[in-house]
Design a protein around this motif. Structure first.
Motif: not given
Length: 178
Positions: A152-178
């Motif tokens: 995702l960090l390699m992709l061109d800068e778009t709103i979609e990329k930022r939203l996908r990275l946000t979901y990825l971050t949320i998923h990461h922290f959700t996984q750590d809390n389980n």
């Protein structure tokens, strides 16, 4: 949201190593996949196959035969009645990626595979961003979260990329809390 990966864990496969080996031999023997047989590209696919549940391998070799084709081949064959729902068209920038030594190539392959599986399983959402997020979740469930972030960090800068990275971050922290 449907958890696609759990759907393919239902069967008991006693000889997973042999199934993976047979699937790999089948996959690389397809005439459409001869362009994938260089050492680096093949290694990315092999790594993907090691991460996939055996049920996914079974599905993409029987129910949903999946083909990866370069965009130039697709362009030349588009009028020949190809079943597009089972095809991943690999564009030049991603051809370069899967021919490189970058670890994120396997995340790209897993994401494209998930995107196709969601469509074939009839669970594709009308919202294209949510479909991307669902495919990203599948990649994370395979244990390829770091590789997906790199992709995702390699992709061109778009709103979609930022939203996908946000979901990825949320998923990461959700996984750590389980």
């Amino acid at each position: 949201m449907m958890n696609l990966i759990h759907k393919f864990f239902s069967k008991d496969f006693s000889n997973k190593a042999q199934i993976r080996k047979n699937f790999s031999a089948y996959f690389f023997s397809l005439p459409e996949h001869q362009w994938l047989n260089d050492e680096v590209t093949k290694a990315h696919f092999e790594r993907l196959f090691q991460h996939l549940p055996v049920g996914v391998l079974e599905a993409i070799s029987t129910r949903y035969p999946l083909t990866f084709i370069p965009s130039e081949t697709f362009r030349n064959q588009k009028n020949q009645g190809m079943n597009l729902s089972n095809v991943v068209v690999v564009f030049p920038e991603f051809q370069k990626l899967i021919k490189s030594n970058k670890r994120c190539a396997v995340a790209y392959l897993a994401h494209e595979l998930a995107f196709v599986l969601y469509e074939l399983e009839g669970t594709q959402t009308s919202d294209s961003l949510m479909a991307e997020v669902e495919a990203d979740k599948f990649v994370c469930d395979l244990g390829l979260m770091d590789e997906l972030e790199e992709l995702l960090l390699m992709l061109d800068e778009t709103i979609e990329k930022r939203l996908r990275l946000t979901y990825l971050t949320i998923h990461h922290f959700t996984q750590d809390n389980n």
